[in-house]
Design an enzyme around this catalytic site. Sequence first.
Site, PDB file in Angstrom:
ATOM      1  N   LYS A  98     -14.616  -0.304  98.924  1.00 26.63           N
ATOM      2  CA  LYS A  98     -14.475  -0.876 100.266  1.00 26.63           C
ATOM      3  C   LYS A  98     -15.794  -1.524 100.654  1.00 26.63           C
ATOM      4  O   LYS A  98     -16.851  -1.131 100.157  1.00 26.63           O
ATOM      5  CB  LYS A  98     -14.150   0.221 101.287  1.00 26.63           C
ATOM      6  CG  LYS A  98     -13.516  -0.304 102.561  1.00 26.63           C
ATOM      7  CD  LYS A  98     -12.024  -0.433 102.401  1.00 26.63           C
ATOM      8  CE  LYS A  98     -11.339  -0.906 103.647  1.00 26.63           C
ATOM      9  NZ  LYS A  98      -9.883  -0.776 103.518  1.00 26.63           N
TER      10      LYS A  98
HETATM   11  N1  GLU Z   1      -7.328  -3.760 103.133  1.00 24.12           N
HETATM   12  C1  GLU Z   1      -6.093  -3.348 102.531  1.00 24.12           C
HETATM   13  C2  GLU Z   1      -6.049  -1.827 102.425  1.00 24.12           C
HETATM   14  O1  GLU Z   1      -6.759  -1.143 103.116  1.00 24.12           O
HETATM   15  C3  GLU Z   1      -5.833  -4.040 101.207  1.00 24.12           C
HETATM   16  C4  GLU Z   1      -6.835  -3.744 100.138  1.00 24.12           C
HETATM   17  C5  GLU Z   1      -6.649  -4.614  98.894  1.00 24.12           C
HETATM   18  O2  GLU Z   1      -5.678  -5.331  98.801  1.00 24.12           O
HETATM   19  O3  GLU Z   1      -7.514  -4.522  98.032  1.00 24.12           O
HETATM   20  O4  GLU Z   1      -5.263  -1.289 101.699  1.00 24.12           O
END
Ligand code: GLU
Length: 424
Positions: free
Chosen positions: A114
């Site tokens: 993240k």
């Molecule tokens: N931000 C989204 C999540 O929290 C998608 C993450 C992604 O597609 O890598 O799952």
Amino acid sequence: MVNSSLVPTDRPFNPWERVVALIEEAGHLLNLDDGMVRRIVAPERSLEVAVPVRLDSGEVQVFTGWRIQHDTSRGPGKGGIRFHPSVNHDEIAALAADMSIKTAVVNIPYGGAKGGVRVDPTALSRGELERLTRRYAFAIAPTIGPDRDIPAPDINTDAQVMSWIMDTVSMLHGHATFGVVTGKPLAIGGTLGHAGATSLGVTICALSLLKNLDRPIDDARVIIQGYGKVGAPLVEFLTRRGLKVVGVADVKGAIHAPGGIDPTQLAEHVGSTGTVAGCPGTDAVDLADFFALPTDIAIPAALGGVLTAEVATSMTAPIVIEAANGPTTGEGAAVFQDKGTIVVPDVLANAGGVVASYFEWAQDLQGMMWEPELFQRRLEKTMHNAFDHVWQRHLAWGVELRDAALAVGVERIAEATELRGLFP
Ligand code: GLU
């Protein structure tokens, strides 16, 4: 050891402590040894970067950003990037761990990561936002890549922000590198179906849960907190499948219509006013009272930490589906457990987004676009399989859905970690 009952409940919510406790509980359920649990908990790599940006005024402001790769035993790191004034290291670390679990729950070949920048993007001009994004992308470029770590949109980031990241990395490499981010526009390696995929996954979880509980789908009442990338398509998808959205909230206000909210009318209203508040045919509700509205299903689809003990106590909904990441605090979860509220956890409920990201990345690596029908069919199947697997484990282990999902994820990460062994 601290007795958790001695910890004051008004202590600020720390999402990292919460996710560690959840992984430890899962390890206990699975009889994993302590060394394995410690390996799974610890983030593999944490990068903190300074992001200096020249504002339109000529002044230079320095923001702080992070990219944290939590686990890559099952594949490259994967997870979104958020721009928000409350972003901090512990929040990003917790969300990275959530991504490791999430990708394992839906069984796609990724780990978890993240990123984020502590900034209020609404206070920036488009030029400032682009410069911020590019400088942040440059700073994290050494650790991201199609086979290392693949960012995606999250709170306050979108396809345009992904395009700038993709371009910045491509400039550094000297060639177009589509597979470095997902959630891109169609013209530059994006895929049909990415927008709305999280909402489709949430919808599948709602339908599967009602079916498994033997409760009627038709006219099941739903309230949704958030009318953004996830909340807005969700109003439409749920209504189309026969459920009745009776309440919606955004940062500016909340609305209630016991007879159901018309998705098209709401979309038009938000398009012209910028908020759900004041939508014709609805009553205004105090934001503080939103989750107390009478409903069958409550869906937080905005920020984390909103379902505190107080909010959970005020809720009448027998079902909560976590479309947002980390919406329930530890104390809130304890209240739900006491009340017998059924909670579909974020790592399962909102996984449709990352499944869509996987399909986009696979198309980029293949250099081949899939038919929209193939994308849709695979997305639905992946979400159905994941829900069914977690549901079966919840029954077999006799634990709540959250504990079952966590344990399914941790079990898969532990298996990969064990097979790969410990270097050197
Ligand atoms: N931000 C989204 C999540 O929290 C998608 C993450 C992604 O597609 O890598 O799952």
